[in-house]
Write an enzyme that holds these catalytic residues in place. Sequence first.
Site, PDB file in Angstrom:
ATOM      1  N   SER A 128       0.787  -1.234   0.000  1.00  0.00           N
ATOM      2  CA  SER A 128       0.000   0.000   0.000  1.00  0.00           C
ATOM      3  C   SER A 128       0.813   1.275   0.000  1.00  0.00           C
ATOM      4  CB  SER A 128      -0.948   0.012   1.212  1.00  0.00           C
ATOM      5  OG  SER A 128      -1.792  -1.115   1.191  1.00  0.00           O
ATOM      6  N   SER A 129       1.883   1.304   0.768  1.00  0.00           N
ATOM      7  CA  SER A 129       2.613   2.547   0.995  1.00  0.00           C
ATOM      8  C   SER A 129       3.964   2.539   0.297  1.00  0.00           C
ATOM      9  CB  SER A 129       2.818   2.767   2.494  1.00  0.00           C
ATOM     10  OG  SER A 129       3.736   3.803   2.734  1.00  0.00           O
TER      11      SER A 129
END
Length: 508
Positions: free
Chosen positions: A11-12
């Site tokens: 996600s990051s």
Amino acid sequence: MKKAIAYMRFSSPGQMSGDSLNRQRRLIAEWLKVNSDYYLDTITYEDLGLSAFKGKHAQSGAFSEFLDAIEHGYILPGTTLLVESLDRLSREKVGEAIERLKLILNHGIDVITLCDNTVYNIDSLNEPYSLIKAILIAQRANEESEIKSSRVKLSWKKKRQDALESGTIMTASCPRWLSLDDKRTAFVPDPDRVKTIELIFKLRMERRSLNAIAKYLNDHAVKNFSGKESAWGPSVIEKLLANKALIGICVPSYRARGKGISEIAGYYPRVISDDLFYAVQEIRLAPFGISNSSKNPMLINLLRTVMKCEACGNTMIVHAVSGSLHGYYVCPMRRLHRCDRPSIKRDLVDYNIINELLFNCSKIQPVENKKDANETLELKIIELQMKINNLIVALSVAPEVTAIAEKIRLLDKELRRASVSLKTLKSKGVNSFSDFYAIDLTSKNGRELCRTLAYKTFEKIIINTDNKTCDIYFMNGIVFKHYPLMKVISAQQAISALKYMVDGEIYF
């Protein structure tokens, strides 16, 4: 041999330096060793730093390309998709997550989750245990993302509240002319970079172009904020001149503004004055060049970008200017035979609009209505911000974002122009009578200054060259309808007519 396709996601962007990607690759390699009757396709789908919480990966990421390949038959039934776990495919709400899984399975693609070695295929849709397990995993993934999202939002909300109330620093991130002090509790300006900023603003106030400023800095070996000499460019200078952090304001991003997050005044140490900053904005936001290369001042159109043709909406231009002759205002579409409106003598228009109205604009507003002028601009700013917010929301669902992004850019420019006008109205009011009459309209500098003041005073002027009238829209909200141009209406007559104003409009 059977074909397997790998899909990996985290996600990051910060996870790039972690073990997430290596772990997923390791699981895929280990599975392939055990299942030697499979080979891994050369195409691997990766969404690195793309969240599955709101389904972004399925709209614009590699996962969306995978889904398109399935639906168009590029990935054939019998292929196996390898993922670390189901939450790599989706962290959306349960219904949406299960629908994504069903879409894949219904096309004959098997899904294997490597964390627990579970196989999902089209038959799994009719097996209660497999379906319940998938639902529970999807529910857990969504709840985890909801909790993480809530925690992050609450954390930032508290940081913003602390910043508003006590000036507490939210993050170490700051403009390049600032740095954190040793205690990491305050921002400290760099004296040399502040001097550079002051020089740039001084050059801009001398009405030098962005390219001219960049050339000056490079010729004088002024270091940029990365410490390099001769590395200045016009785009960097343009962004610097518009940066509200120079006057201490922390400005949220477009998307944050769309969620109602406001600016924080006094968050950064101020390095220039409000008056200087907003004076430069008036130059920056004007949509005409800083200087005209011609030596004839009369070629400078005082109403450039402001005056529009009533018939076709195009901006009026000057024509047949020679020596001291004023020439004419004409619609540019006339020469292309796309507008049949005639030209109009420029000296008549300029005298009526510039000498009588612009030079007396401080009086074209009853004192008791000054608050209304502020409110008019404030309401316009709110309306523009709402339009921008709605477009930002549309960006998240629109397949084609270029047109929307361009609309946001134009609205934001209009918003900044209204904000600068409101700031000027509140802080200094409109320029005084003596200020205007000191302008020399026979000089180049005087005409350029007058053009800027006209742009600041008039929102637009719609001219009807057939009837020799125009509709004048002032930035303070007042509108003169059917204002005559073939006869002189003195400033005092126009001011006296204000008593007949209805809903901000006066008919002549």
